[in-house]
Design a protein around this motif. Structure first.
Motif, PDB file in Angstrom:
ATOM      1  N   MET A   1      17.050 -12.185   2.097  1.00 33.25           N
ATOM      2  CA  MET A   1      17.473 -11.538   0.869  1.00 33.25           C
ATOM      3  C   MET A   1      18.324 -12.496   0.029  1.00 33.25           C
ATOM      4  N   ILE A   2      18.211 -12.331  -1.276  1.00 27.01           N
ATOM      5  CA  ILE A   2      18.942 -13.169  -2.216  1.00 27.01           C
ATOM      6  C   ILE A   2      20.067 -12.352  -2.840  1.00 27.01           C
ATOM      7  N   THR A   3      21.263 -12.923  -2.858  1.00 25.63           N
ATOM      8  CA  THR A   3      22.382 -12.271  -3.544  1.00 25.63           C
ATOM      9  C   THR A   3      22.281 -12.573  -5.024  1.00 25.63           C
ATOM     10  N   PRO A   4      22.118 -11.564  -5.877  1.00 27.11           N
ATOM     11  CA  PRO A   4      21.926 -11.810  -7.309  1.00 27.11           C
ATOM     12  C   PRO A   4      23.241 -12.139  -7.994  1.00 27.11           C
ATOM     13  N   ALA A   5      23.132 -12.696  -9.199  1.00 27.73           N
ATOM     14  CA  ALA A   5      24.312 -12.904 -10.035  1.00 27.73           C
ATOM     15  C   ALA A   5      24.758 -11.562 -10.590  1.00 27.73           C
ATOM     16  N   PHE A   6      26.074 -11.327 -10.591  1.00 27.89           N
ATOM     17  CA  PHE A   6      26.574 -10.038 -11.025  1.00 27.89           C
ATOM     18  C   PHE A   6      27.946 -10.199 -11.669  1.00 27.89           C
ATOM     19  N   GLU A   7      28.295  -9.208 -12.487  1.00 26.69           N
ATOM     20  CA  GLU A   7      29.594  -9.151 -13.141  1.00 26.69           C
ATOM     21  C   GLU A   7      30.061  -7.702 -13.169  1.00 26.69           C
ATOM     22  N   LEU A   8      31.387  -7.513 -13.180  1.00 25.85           N
ATOM     23  CA  LEU A   8      31.968  -6.179 -13.239  1.00 25.85           C
ATOM     24  C   LEU A   8      32.937  -6.099 -14.412  1.00 25.85           C
ATOM     25  N   SER A   9      32.907  -4.970 -15.090  1.00 24.18           N
ATOM     26  CA  SER A   9      33.847  -4.690 -16.172  1.00 24.18           C
ATOM     27  C   SER A   9      34.195  -3.206 -16.103  1.00 24.18           C
ATOM     28  N   GLN A  10      35.132  -2.780 -16.925  1.00 23.74           N
ATOM     29  CA  GLN A  10      35.576  -1.394 -16.859  1.00 23.74           C
ATOM     30  C   GLN A  10      36.107  -0.920 -18.194  1.00 23.74           C
ATOM     31  N   ASP A  11      36.094   0.386 -18.346  1.00 22.00           N
ATOM     32  CA  ASP A  11      36.810   1.060 -19.415  1.00 22.00           C
ATOM     33  C   ASP A  11      37.569   2.204 -18.753  1.00 22.00           C
ATOM     34  N   PRO A  12      38.295   3.012 -19.476  1.00 28.59           N
ATOM     35  CA  PRO A  12      39.100   4.051 -18.811  1.00 28.59           C
ATOM     36  C   PRO A  12      38.307   5.020 -17.949  1.00 28.59           C
TER      37      PRO A  12
ATOM     38  N   THR B   1      34.094 -13.241  -4.943  1.00 29.83           N
ATOM     39  CA  THR B   1      33.962 -13.452  -3.498  1.00 29.83           C
ATOM     40  C   THR B   1      34.610 -12.316  -2.721  1.00 29.83           C
ATOM     41  N   ALA B   2      35.759 -11.850  -3.195  1.00 28.60           N
ATOM     42  CA  ALA B   2      36.438 -10.758  -2.509  1.00 28.60           C
ATOM     43  C   ALA B   2      35.670  -9.445  -2.632  1.00 28.60           C
ATOM     44  N   LEU B   3      34.891  -9.296  -3.699  1.00 32.46           N
ATOM     45  CA  LEU B   3      34.109  -8.067  -3.875  1.00 32.46           C
ATOM     46  C   LEU B   3      32.907  -8.006  -2.947  1.00 32.46           C
ATOM     47  N   LEU B   4      32.382  -9.161  -2.596  1.00 29.64           N
ATOM     48  CA  LEU B   4      31.239  -9.177  -1.680  1.00 29.64           C
ATOM     49  C   LEU B   4      31.686  -8.688  -0.310  1.00 29.64           C
ATOM     50  N   ALA B   5      31.048  -7.648   0.175  1.00 27.39           N
ATOM     51  CA  ALA B   5      31.432  -7.074   1.466  1.00 27.39           C
ATOM     52  C   ALA B   5      31.176  -8.075   2.575  1.00 27.39           C
TER      53      ALA B   5
ATOM     54  N   GLN C   1      29.545 -20.485  -7.976  1.00 30.19           N
ATOM     55  CA  GLN C   1      30.251 -21.005  -6.808  1.00 30.19           C
ATOM     56  C   GLN C   1      30.992 -19.897  -6.073  1.00 30.19           C
ATOM     57  N   LEU C   2      31.543 -18.949  -6.800  1.00 32.13           N
ATOM     58  CA  LEU C   2      32.231 -17.823  -6.164  1.00 32.13           C
ATOM     59  C   LEU C   2      31.262 -16.997  -5.317  1.00 32.13           C
ATOM     60  N   ARG C   3      30.052 -16.841  -5.792  1.00 33.78           N
ATOM     61  CA  ARG C   3      29.062 -16.068  -5.026  1.00 33.78           C
ATOM     62  C   ARG C   3      28.612 -16.814  -3.770  1.00 33.78           C
ATOM     63  N   LYS C   4      28.741 -18.131  -3.773  1.00 38.70           N
ATOM     64  CA  LYS C   4      28.327 -18.913  -2.606  1.00 38.70           C
ATOM     65  C   LYS C   4      29.363 -18.886  -1.491  1.00 38.70           C
ATOM     66  N   PHE C   5      30.609 -18.626  -1.834  1.00 39.49           N
ATOM     67  CA  PHE C   5      31.645 -18.593  -0.805  1.00 39.49           C
ATOM     68  C   PHE C   5      31.413 -17.416   0.137  1.00 39.49           C
TER      69      PHE C   5
ATOM     70  N   ASP D   1      38.905 -22.544   1.566  1.00 40.07           N
ATOM     71  CA  ASP D   1      39.683 -21.417   2.101  1.00 40.07           C
ATOM     72  C   ASP D   1      40.689 -20.906   1.075  1.00 40.07           C
ATOM     73  N   TYR D   2      41.270 -21.809   0.293  1.00 44.00           N
ATOM     74  CA  TYR D   2      42.190 -21.365  -0.757  1.00 44.00           C
ATOM     75  C   TYR D   2      41.448 -20.525  -1.806  1.00 44.00           C
ATOM     76  N   CYS D   3      40.226 -20.929  -2.160  1.00 45.69           N
ATOM     77  CA  CYS D   3      39.463 -20.177  -3.158  1.00 45.69           C
ATOM     78  C   CYS D   3      39.150 -18.760  -2.675  1.00 45.69           C
ATOM     79  N   VAL D   4      38.890 -18.594  -1.383  1.00 41.17           N
ATOM     80  CA  VAL D   4      38.610 -17.265  -0.837  1.00 41.17           C
ATOM     81  C   VAL D   4      39.907 -16.475  -0.655  1.00 41.17           C
ATOM     82  N   TRP D   5      40.937 -17.130  -0.163  1.00 40.23           N
ATOM     83  CA  TRP D   5      42.198 -16.442   0.141  1.00 40.23           C
ATOM     84  C   TRP D   5      42.916 -15.957  -1.113  1.00 40.23           C
TER      85      TRP D   5
END
Length: 575
Positions: free
Chosen positions: A1-12, A91-95, A255-259, A388-392
């Motif tokens: 399986m391939i992890t797709p590119a994704f973005e998150l945003s929000q409103d109230p 990276t932190a959002l990826l389970a 790069q964040l998705r690759k971590f 490790d700093y980028c993930v932490w």
């Protein structure tokens, strides 16, 4: 399986998830969400996220798809108006990936309630950045646990034992696997003392035009900080608005998705050292950006790792003052520009980055990761520290970063603390410079003696005259001067030079100076009346001056005594 590119945003009211799935089979896709869990599947793409807040299925959810292969999914928030923190920490959002074994070999106890417990501890106890902690010293006789650890959180050991040949150009410490932390620091300080060059420092101190030019450069975090301050004047700034101020490029998001998302189990002492080493790395990075004005070059990897004791000597710090002193000393020893104002500038930039929050810190770490990744000997530092700093940092608490920024801001760093006696060196150099100026000024006054008014006027007039109407007896006068110098041997070379440069030598003999002055004045008046085109000396004036000179020489009792070989020479200048 391939992890797709994704973005998150929000409103109230809604959480918006944008997923890019080019060439996917859109006729068959599945979306599942409940609480903090979200799953998306469209062959061959699969995405599983651990959301920072709870969402709910109440009929208001919707999704859309366009021809560019982008899914846009709108999910209602369980609590309208709630702000979801860290939506740009991809990276932190990826389970985390689950173990395939029936029973995990290492299991993290209470992982579900860990974040809530950490928040409670953070509210109960503030982290003291000024505390002096004694590093844990492992027994050297223990064969099971080596005291020579390094890397992120001091979690690694034995790496250089296997890759010694490849890593000799990366770090300065030799045999780090058998060198304890205390010995590393001693060797580092000795190497810095031996490397410090007073001449290089003073050259940058006095010739600081380039330094002032570099200090005018404004990196992106200065502009972001100014934008944040402008926004705070109109309304309070929350985390979601901060994500707009600090944005990531597509390469950085990739790069964040690759971590690999993982959790680091650090005790309080180790966590303290991790934060301090982060400051050390950011200081080196800020200096590099300022020194190159944001234009990375082949020396960028060397500058960053050389100025950071964490990366170059595998150093572990116990206080903010140690970090600042280490960085200041290394700036005075190694880079091209060794000026204390660059140390201060890097310190202020680091404070600004920490104040902007973990998004700004992560952006800097991603840039360091890219610089090291593209450099052959430095790539290993990504595996030891930067990755490790980028993930932490994505899971770090914003309150701790704010407290760290405040502590660094309160810390004081002066030249006297660096141990190179910079103040004394500058004072001595300034004193020598002032003495040289005084000697130079005195030498200039001696080399230019003042002439009497009449002589000065005559010399000025003679200099303005044409070279074609030169002295009629110039050649013979020059021969007589050479003969006199050879006979007496006492003529001052400086006086001889001045005599050659002068257009006329006036002789004070038996009142002749007064007469010559009068004649010179008369000649000047006559010259003013003559046409400007005339360049020859009037014949009557020469004859009259010759008669007066002959009369003065012919009276022996009034004439001054002659020395052996001495001769009186009179040169007539053109009036």
């Amino acid at each position: 399986m391939i992890t797709p590119a994704f973005e998150l945003s929000q409103d109230p009211d809604f959480l918006t998830i944008t997923i890019k799935v080019p060439y996917a089979r859109v006729s068959e896709f599945e979306v599942y969400f409940e609480g903090k869990e979200f799953k998306f599947y469209a062959k061959p793409y699969f995405l599983r996220l651990a959301l920072p807040g709870r969402i709910v299925e109440d009929g208001r959810e919707k999704a859309s798809y366009d021809d560019t292969g982008v899914f846009t999914i709108y999910l209602p928030k369980e609590v309208p108006g709630e702000n979801f923190d860290g939506l740009d920490m991809l990276t932190a959002l990826l389970a985390p990936k689950k173990s395939r074994s029936a029973k995990p070999l290492v299991e993290e106890m209470g992982a579900e309630n860990q974040e809530e417990e950490e928040e409670e501890e953070e509210e109960e106890e503030e982290f003291d950045w000024e505390i002096e902690q004694t590093p844990y010293v492992e027994s050297k006789d223990s064969p099971l646990c080596s005291p020579c650890t390094y890397g992120f959180g001091n979690l690694k050991s034995g790496v250089f034992r296997r890759l010694q040949d490849e890593l000799n150009d990366v770090i300065d410490i030799k045999n780090p696997d058998v060198t304890p932390a205390a010995e590393r620091r001693e060797k580092r300080l000795a190497a810095e003392d031996a490397k410090f060059d007073p001449d290089h420092y003073l050259a940058d101190f006095f010739e600081d035009e380039t330094i002032h030019h570099l200090l005018k450069y404004e990196p992106w975090w200065v502009k972001a900080s100014r934008k944040k301050m402008d926004s705070q004047e109109s309304h309070p700034l929350n985390e979601s608005r901060q994500a707009v101020i600090v944005s990531f490029t597509e390469d950085e998001k990739e790069q964040l998705r690759k971590f690999t998302n993982r959790t680091f189990l650090l005790d309080k002492r180790t966590c303290h050292q991790v934060y301090l080493s982060l400051v050390d790395i950011l200081l080196a990075y800020c200096y590099e950006v300022c020194a190159t004005e944001g234009e990375k070059n082949v020396e960028s990897p060397w500058n960053i790792r050389k100025l950071s004791s964490t990366l170059c000597w595998l150093e572990s710090f116990t206080s903010i003052s140690e970090v600042l002193m280490s960085f200041g000393r290394r700036v005075m020893c190694y880079p091209l520009y060794r000026h204390f104002s660059l140390v201060t500038r890097a310190l202020n930039d680091t404070i600004t980055i920490l104040q902007l929050g973990k998004s700004a810190v992560l952006k800097c770490l991603l840039d360091i990761h890219k610089i090291f990744r593209e450099n052959d000997p430095a790539y290993i530092l990504n595996d030891l520290y930067i990755t490790d700093y980028c993930v932490w940092i994505q899971k770090a608490k914003s309150k701790k970063l704010a407290a760290l920024a405040e502590c660094v801001q309160k810390a004081e760093l002066s030249k006297a603390k660096l141990g190179f006696e910079l103040d004394e060196l500058e004072a001595a150099a300034l004193l020598v410079q002032e003495e040289e100026k005084e000697l130079k000024a005195a030498g200039t006054d001696v080399s230019k003696p003042q002439l009497p008014p009449s002589e000065g006027a005559a010399a000025s007039d003679s200099e303005d005259s044409s070279s074609t109407s030169s002295y009629e007896t110039g050649d013979s006068d020059s021969d007589e001067q050479e003969s006199s110098a050879s006979e007496d041997g006492e003529i001052n070379p400086l006086q001889s030079t001045l005599q050659e440069e002068r257009t006329a030598l006036l002789i004070d003999c038996n009142g002749l100076r007064r007469d010559i002055g009068t004649l010179t004045l008369d000649a000047s008046n006559e010259k003013s009346k003559a046409p400007l085109q005339s360049t020859s000396v009037p014949g009557k004036l020469i004859e009259e001056l010759g008669k007066q000179m002959q009369a003065a020489i012919s009276s022996p009792k009034d004439a001054p005594p002659f020395n052996d070989g001495a001769k009186y020479i009179l040169c007539f200048s053109a009036f």
